[in-house]
Motif scaffolding. Structure first.
Motif, PDB file in Angstrom:
ATOM      1  N   GLU A   1      40.484  23.844  26.873  1.00  0.00           N
ATOM      2  CA  GLU A   1      39.468  23.190  26.132  1.00  0.00           C
ATOM      3  C   GLU A   1      37.982  24.288  25.933  1.00  0.00           C
ATOM      4  O   GLU A   1      37.591  24.045  24.708  1.00  0.00           O
ATOM      5  N   ALA A   2      37.796  25.012  26.998  1.00  0.00           N
ATOM      6  CA  ALA A   2      36.533  25.713  27.032  1.00  0.00           C
ATOM      7  C   ALA A   2      36.935  26.954  26.001  1.00  0.00           C
ATOM      8  O   ALA A   2      36.115  27.456  25.168  1.00  0.00           O
ATOM      9  N   GLY A   3      38.040  27.600  25.913  1.00  0.00           N
ATOM     10  CA  GLY A   3      38.447  28.454  25.172  1.00  0.00           C
ATOM     11  C   GLY A   3      38.427  28.004  23.580  1.00  0.00           C
ATOM     12  O   GLY A   3      37.801  28.664  22.716  1.00  0.00           O
ATOM     13  N   ALA A   4      38.755  26.713  23.404  1.00  0.00           N
ATOM     14  CA  ALA A   4      39.122  26.297  21.847  1.00  0.00           C
ATOM     15  C   ALA A   4      37.548  25.932  21.594  1.00  0.00           C
ATOM     16  O   ALA A   4      36.881  26.479  20.208  1.00  0.00           O
ATOM     17  N   ILE A   5      36.740  25.376  22.379  1.00  0.00           N
ATOM     18  CA  ILE A   5      35.244  25.244  22.024  1.00  0.00           C
ATOM     19  C   ILE A   5      34.352  26.415  21.714  1.00  0.00           C
ATOM     20  O   ILE A   5      33.686  26.694  20.781  1.00  0.00           O
TER      21      ILE A   5
ATOM     22  N   ARG B   1      31.753  19.565  28.367  1.00  0.00           N
ATOM     23  CA  ARG B   1      31.609  20.512  27.407  1.00  0.00           C
ATOM     24  C   ARG B   1      32.027  19.809  25.937  1.00  0.00           C
ATOM     25  O   ARG B   1      31.685  20.009  25.010  1.00  0.00           O
ATOM     26  N   ILE B   2      33.125  19.149  26.104  1.00  0.00           N
ATOM     27  CA  ILE B   2      33.347  18.194  25.005  1.00  0.00           C
ATOM     28  C   ILE B   2      32.240  17.257  24.330  1.00  0.00           C
ATOM     29  O   ILE B   2      32.128  17.189  23.293  1.00  0.00           O
ATOM     30  N   ARG B   3      31.701  16.631  25.483  1.00  0.00           N
ATOM     31  CA  ARG B   3      30.484  15.949  25.168  1.00  0.00           C
ATOM     32  C   ARG B   3      29.244  16.594  24.483  1.00  0.00           C
ATOM     33  O   ARG B   3      28.726  16.150  23.611  1.00  0.00           O
ATOM     34  N   GLU B   4      29.090  17.766  24.729  1.00  0.00           N
ATOM     35  CA  GLU B   4      28.111  18.602  24.238  1.00  0.00           C
ATOM     36  C   GLU B   4      28.336  18.771  22.688  1.00  0.00           C
ATOM     37  O   GLU B   4      27.160  18.877  21.940  1.00  0.00           O
TER      38      GLU B   4
END
Length: 143
Positions: A63-67, A100-103
């Motif tokens: 998820e961090a990589g996609a963001i 991270r998604i919430r950001e």
């Protein structure tokens, strides 16, 4: 789709991008390959995979990589995200990735949880991270 989940971009496109990224995951220690794909506010799809490291705390979640790819590509909002892994339990974003998604998302951002057979559950980020601290929590602070 769960109540509170807004309409999502093409789930098939997210699934295919996450599956492709998952195939390239670097997971020599756990053997647990994860792929994630998200659509930004323009509908563009960005993907990431987990990248492990012998020093475990410095690995990177899919998820961090996609963001990071979305931000590098100029995107600023997650319209929907899909996380894909194969294991005995349904994969969900870790706590740090939920934040991270919430950001870049909202309580209503659709989060699709999948295994190689397809999407198994869809829910809103607010269900995964209730009462979240996000950018709006800082509105008016420090100014």
């Amino acid at each position: 789709m769960a109540p509170g989940v807004s309409s999502a971009p093409d789930i098939d496109a997210l699934f295919q991008a996450a599956a492709s990224a998952r195939e390239r995951a670097y997971a020599p220690y756990s053997g647990y390959q994860v792929g994630a794909a998200l659509a930004d506010e323009s509908g563009r799809v960005f993907a990431g995979c987990n990248v492990e490291n012998a020093a475990y705390p410095v690995g990177t979640c899919a998820e961090a990589g996609a963001i990071a790819a979305m931000v590098a590509g100029g995107g600023r909002r997650i319209a929907a995200i899909l996380v894909l892994a194969d294991g005995p339990e349904l994969v969900t974003p870790c706590g740090a990735c939920r934040q991270r998604i919430r950001e870049f998302g909202t309580d209503r951002t659709p989060v699709h949880l999948a295994d190689p057979g397809g999407v198994k559950r869809s829910l809103a980020l607010g269900e995964l991270l209730p009462l979240a601290f996000g950018p709006d929590s800082l509105a008016g602070a420090g100014g």
